[in-house]
Write an enzyme that holds these catalytic residues in place. Structure first.
Site, short mmCIF file in Angstrom:
data_model
loop_
_atom_site.label_atom_id
_atom_site.label_comp_id
_atom_site.label_asym_id
_atom_site.label_seq_id
_atom_site.Cartn_x
_atom_site.Cartn_y
_atom_site.Cartn_z
N SER A 157 -5.89 9.04 -1.60
CA SER A 157 -6.07 10.20 -2.47
C SER A 157 -4.79 11.04 -2.53
O SER A 157 -4.38 11.47 -3.60
CB SER A 157 -7.21 11.08 -1.97
OG SER A 157 -8.43 10.42 -2.15
N GLN B 233 -11.46 13.24 4.46
CA GLN B 233 -10.60 13.52 3.30
C GLN B 233 -9.20 13.91 3.68
O GLN B 233 -8.24 13.56 3.01
CB GLN B 233 -11.22 14.64 2.46
CG GLN B 233 -12.27 14.13 1.52
CD GLN B 233 -12.87 15.27 0.73
OE1 GLN B 233 -12.17 16.15 0.27
NE2 GLN B 233 -14.17 15.25 0.59
N TYR C 297 -15.35 4.40 -6.75
CA TYR C 297 -14.91 3.43 -7.75
C TYR C 297 -16.00 3.20 -8.77
O TYR C 297 -17.17 3.40 -8.51
CB TYR C 297 -14.55 2.10 -7.08
CG TYR C 297 -13.31 2.19 -6.25
CD1 TYR C 297 -12.07 2.00 -6.82
CD2 TYR C 297 -13.38 2.51 -4.90
CE1 TYR C 297 -10.91 2.11 -6.06
CE2 TYR C 297 -12.25 2.63 -4.13
CZ TYR C 297 -11.01 2.42 -4.72
OH TYR C 297 -9.88 2.54 -3.98
N ASP D 53 -7.15 10.87 4.07
CA ASP D 53 -7.24 9.90 2.99
C ASP D 53 -5.90 9.79 2.26
O ASP D 53 -5.61 10.54 1.33
CB ASP D 53 -8.36 10.33 2.03
CG ASP D 53 -8.61 9.28 0.97
OD1 ASP D 53 -7.81 8.33 0.86
OD2 ASP D 53 -9.61 9.42 0.24
#
Lengths: 552, 465
Positions: free
Chosen positions: A144, A138, A239, A141
């Site tokens: 994001s 994360q 998604y 990422d």
């Protein structure tokens, strides 16, 4: 190892110009701490409000020659995919040395020709949008980090065009109702938009086909809109999947109803590897009040709305439709900062300058690498059931632009049952004992003490033992009543004061201190008195000292 | 009854009631000092009554012993550092145990000529047994808390069998001891007290560092029971009452501590927690995957400066580093900037029940901003920065999620719900429970590797600059 940072935009580029830069003074400090040397092309950070001087202060050098900057780089940090540099008369791929490493967005699915040239040049390319969406990754990422910014900006763009307050107001002149904002798709961008709109005072609602995001929407203070049709649209990797026709019908009916009510619509729906789904049709636009604003965050992939034109502001029937594709870039400083941190985390994962390794056993590096040592390594082999459902590797070919609608970072280890007020073990079960009960038992203790003493003053043997046992049991009960009320903060003073009180054993010693003092029993008793008094003195004094310190 | 006896009886009843009120007073900060005062008065009354009653032939020696003891205790109490409070409490427990053993022996020697019967024999035996265990167990706890003896649990093979044998032979020795006439039972009593002493050492040696709060409160409880046993032995109701009060107080503390660790009391008494091999190697708990993300003083200072709500979670590391004053300075700086800063205290943080509260009080932190776990857990999701200072197991999310974790089920501070969690720690080691902490690799967590005091001082310097 040498890292190069270059200009992302040239004045001759088509609009909108890229404003972001792949490294900021902050991130460069960290890169240097990782052992890299950093050289920055002059003016690279200008659009993001980072003048060259700040880079120099952070420890980078400003490259004297832009071509040389490419040629000398071991690692090139980019935002946009490798491109042509008309001002240098060459393509970035050719400006780099053979075997160099590139980190940046790449979109191998739609840039197949570029992918082939990178392979031929033996470049190692890590595509930031291909970083797998697992918890560990994360921090790297970039989709994001940028989607979050874009969602925030989308609300500001809408507010900028909208003809009223977001927050409701009661003024002397009259009442202004709050704006109603509908966000379609509650991924990172959608949730950021909800948060920003809420912050401005709007009433927020959101629709998403994935039932799991309901909690996240509600936690933002938003209303989760539902269709009366059960189907979960979780397509993995954050998604949504495409839904059945029956579901879609119900969804559109809901949208038509909402279209008449809401003032702002922000759409964020994307499906990996496909054009963005159309879900806000022309007739829905026409149902909306004039002056309403639609922000289509999927504009770069074709848009969610029928009337969207990428990078343009369209007014259809009085409704303003924004098709900006550079929403994150409109906050260039923060977008660059967060993107720069994403890159730092990825470079840390790769071992920094000292432990540098393109490690294909590392799931993150493997997933992001699209070319390596003259081979195309994309798409990565599918790893069966690598991670729990919400964290499954993202289909690498996602044509997702920066404004993707991925799910929010999987909330780590959130467990309802154990939380606050839930089923978790309680610590102070017996804390609220009533004072009357305590007093009652104290009185009972005192009474029985006297009664027993006087009823049979010379009791011996079992009779005496029974008396003592009664007193003992009552005392335990009183102690039990009293001590449960003690505040946990006072547990240490409680221990020291009980410590002092248990020094009452001194009485035992004193009672045996009779007769000839040289008798062993008397000596033992004297020693007992001594030790017990240490306890009494020490216990009370230290408690006093401690309690003096407690203050409001 | 002679008049003097009545006087004594009344004094002792009053003393008992004062002791009860003393414990009652400790239920809140406002009344705590008065509570301590009640205790002092009660004790003075109890001792004074005997001095006046003329029971003793050696008033001079007695007063001398009292004066010396009180002075030694007072000096200890003045000198002890607040961080060493656990050791202080432990060593005080050992004195009670020792005194009880001495009184037991004295009572036996005195009773030899009178023949108090089997009941007295059993009472003496009980008093000495509990006294010995308390005495040596507390000394062992003292040494462990001081660090003179390793905090790691000592796990001998067959330790349960050893405990059982030691305990049952102590029991068995009671029989010949009670049967013996005159002082012939003395050898049995001595052997038994040595056995019980070894048992006390062994019981505490088998307990790990993180379980110390329970151990100390258990010993606190024992010291009460031993006084009560002495009361039975001496036919003295004041001792019975007071001992029972202290005994149940310690027992309650132990229960609270055990609940806070989600442990059974037996597990703690008999030791061995946290060092058990995994039950099946097949599904050994997976080590947390991922990397820790380190942060810097500068970055943390900025995050704190931009926060609206900050919660500080102190742990044993703060006590070891004596960082409480630096922490207090940090809190003052943050409060001055209008940042709501509070403390979250886990019931078993530190090595003594309430240990953290005492340290923070020493640093003049107002107790209004020092909250308990249950009070603050609900606020953590709205908190911008949680700063964990030298704590580990008490903030471990595995306690809620990982059923194979040895600390599964223990209530913990849910710091990972905060927007940012920064863990200040000397190294990425495991806590005293020897359990990996997945908190460190969560994406919202940052690690600041530093000594708690040095780190805090740098932070204060940065923020006040």
């Amino acid at each position: 190892m040498r890292i190069a940072v270059v200009r992302e935009a040239l004045a001759t580029d088509p609009l909108p110009l890229e404003t972001r830069v792949a490294a900021t003074p902050d991130s460069i400090k960290r890169l240097i701490a990782l052992g890299f040397e950093v050289s920055v092309e002059s003016g690279a950070g200008e659009a993001a409000n980072f003048p060259d001087s700040q880079y120099v202060d952070a420890g980078a050098t400003i490259a004297a020659d832009a071509r040389e900057n490419y040629a000398a780089a071991d690692v090139l940090l980019k935002v946009r995919p490798l491109r042509e540099r008309p001002d240098l008369g060459a393509d970035e791929v050719d400006l780099l040395r053979d075997g160099a490493t590139v980190l940046g967005f790449f979109y191998p699915g739609r840039n197949t020709e570029l992918l082939e040239r990178a392979r031929a040049k033996k470049l190692t390319v890590l595509a930031m949008e291909c970083v797998p969406r697992i918890s560990r990754a994360q921090k790297m990422d970039a989709l994001s980090s940028q989607a979050n910014i874009a969602g925030y900006r989308a609300v500001l763009e809408a507010a900028n065009r909208y003809g009223s307050f977001f927050t409701g107001q009661m003024t002397a002149a009259g009442k202004v109702p709050p704006a109603k904002v509908l966000v379609i798709g509650a991924g990172v961008a959608g949730l950021a938009a909800l948060g920003a709109a809420k912050g401005l005072g709007a009433i927020i609602r959101s629709f998403d086909t994935r039932a799991a995001v309901r909690e996240q929407i509600e936690s933002m203070g938003g209303e989760f809109l539902e269709v009366t049709f059960k189907e979960d649209g979780d397509g993995g990797g954050g998604y949504a999947k495409e839904m059945s026709p029956a579901f879609l019908e119900a969804e559109y009916a809901l949208f038509r109803k909402q279209a008449k009510e809401v003032d702002i619509v922000i759409t964020t729906a994307l499906i990996p590897n496909k054009p963005a789904p159309k879900l806000w049709f022309k007739d829905m636009v026409e149902l909306m009040k004039p002056g309403s604003v639609i922000v289509d965050m999927a504009a770069e992939s074709g848009g969610n709305c029928d009337v969207t034109v990428a990078n343009e502001v369209v007014v259809h029937n009085g409704v303003i439709v924004l098709g900006f594709t550079d929403l994150a870039g409109r906050l260039p400083t923060t977008a660059s900062n967060l993107y720069g941190q994403n890159l730092v985390h990825l470079l840390t994962d790769m071992g920094g300058a000292k432990g540098w390794k393109v490690d294909f056993d590392d799931e993150v590096v493997r997933g992001a690498t699209v070319t390596h040592e003259g081979e195309i390594t994309w798409p990565p082999p599918v790893k069966p059931a690598a991670a729990p459902a919400p964290a499954a590797p993202k289909p690498a070919a996602a044509p997702a632009p920066v404004v993707a609608a991925p799910v929010a970072p999987p909330a780590p280890t959130k467990s309802k049952g154990h939380g606050h007020g839930g089923g978790g073990p309680k610590v102070h079960l017996g804390s609220a004992r009533s004072a009357p009960l305590t007093w009652l038992s104290i009185v009972a203790l005192a009474l029985s003490y006297f009664l027993l003493q006087n009823a049979a003053p010379d009791a011996t043997g079992l009779h005496l033992f029974a008396q003592q046992l009664t007193i003992f049991a009552l005392s335990c009960f009183v102690g039990w009543q009293v001590v449960w009320n003690v505040a946990p903060a006072l547990h240490t003073p409680l221990m020291s004061v009980t410590n002092a009180i248990s020094g009452i054993i001194v009485v035992g010693g004193m009672l045996h201190l009779s007769g000839d003092l040289s008798r062993p029993a008397a000596l033992l008793a004297l020693a007992a008195v001594l030790f017990a008094t240490i306890n009494i003195g020490g216990g009370f004094m230290v408690t006093r000292r401690m309690l003096k310190m407690f203050h409001r | 009854m002679k008049p003097m006896d009545v006087f004594e009886a009344i004094a002792w009843v009053l003393a008992g009631i004062l002791f009860i009120n003393s414990l009652r007073g400790l239920s809140s900060q406002e009344t705590a000092r008065r509570g301590n005062g009640f205790g002092v008065v009660g004790m003075a009354l109890a001792i004074g009554a005997i001095l006046i009653s003329g029971r003793t032939d050696h008033l001079g020696a007695l007063i001398g012993a009292l004066a010396i003891g009180a002075t030694v205790g007072g000096v200890m109490a003045q000198r002890v550092a607040m961080t060493s409070m656990p050791e202080m409490v432990a060593i005080l427990h050992s004195f009670v145990g020792l005194a009880a053993v001495l009184v037991g022996f004295a009572a036996y020697l005195d009773s030899a000529g009178e023949g108090g019967g089997a009941a007295l024999g059993i009472e003496i035996w009980l008093d000495v047994l509990i006294g010995s265990i308390t005495f040596t167990g507390s000394i062992m706890a003292f040494l462990k808390l001081r660090g003179s003896v390793s905090g790691r649990p000592l796990l001998l093979p067959g330790r349960h069998a050893f405990n059982l044998i030691a305990f049952s032979s102590s029991l068995a020795l009671c029989v010949p001891f009670v049967m013996a006439t005159g002082t012939e039972g003395l050898p049995y009593l001595i052997v038994m007290s040595v056995l019980a002493g070894v048992l006390g050492v062994h019981l505490v040696a088998a307990i790990g560092g993180a379980d110390m709060p329970v151990v100390v409160s258990m010993l606190n409880s024992y010291s009460g029971w031993t006084a009560s046993a002495a009361g039975f032995m001496l036919k003295n109701n004041l001792l019975i009452i007071t001992g029972a009060l202290v005994g149940s107080s310690g027992a309650i503390l132990s229960i609270i501590m055990c609940r806070a660790m989600n442990r059974s009391i037996w597990n703690v008494i008999f030791g061995g927690f946290g060092a058990e091999p995994p039950k099946s190697s097949g599904n050994a708990p997976a080590a947390p995957v991922g990397d820790v993300i380190a942060t810097s003083i500068d970055e943390l200072a900025e995050e704190l400066a931009n926060a609206k709500q900050v919660v500080i979670v102190p742990g044993y590391g703060m006590a070891v580093a004596r960082a409480q004053h630096a922490v207090k300075q940090l809190v003052d700086l943050l409060n001055k900037r209008g940042i709501l800063t509070r403390f979250a205290i886990h019931p078993v943080a530190g090595r003594l029940p309430g240990h953290m509260n005492v340290l923070l009080a020493e640093a003049s932190v107002s107790y209004d901003i020092v909250l308990e776990m249950d009070e603050i857990n609900g606020d953590l999701p709205q908190t911008d920065v949680v700063l964990v200072v030298g704590a580990n197991d008490i903030v471990n999310p595995a306690a809620q999620t990982d059923t194979s974790s040895p600390i599964y089920g223990m209530p913990v501070l849910e710091v990972w719900h905060a927007k940012r969690t920064v863990v200040l720690k000397r190294s990425r080691g495991v806590g005293y429970a020897g359990v990996d902490n997945p908190l460190f690799v969560l994406p919202g967590t940052r690690m600041l590797f530093a000594d708690a005091k040095v780190g805090m001082e740098q932070l204060v310097a940065k923020l006040s600059a």
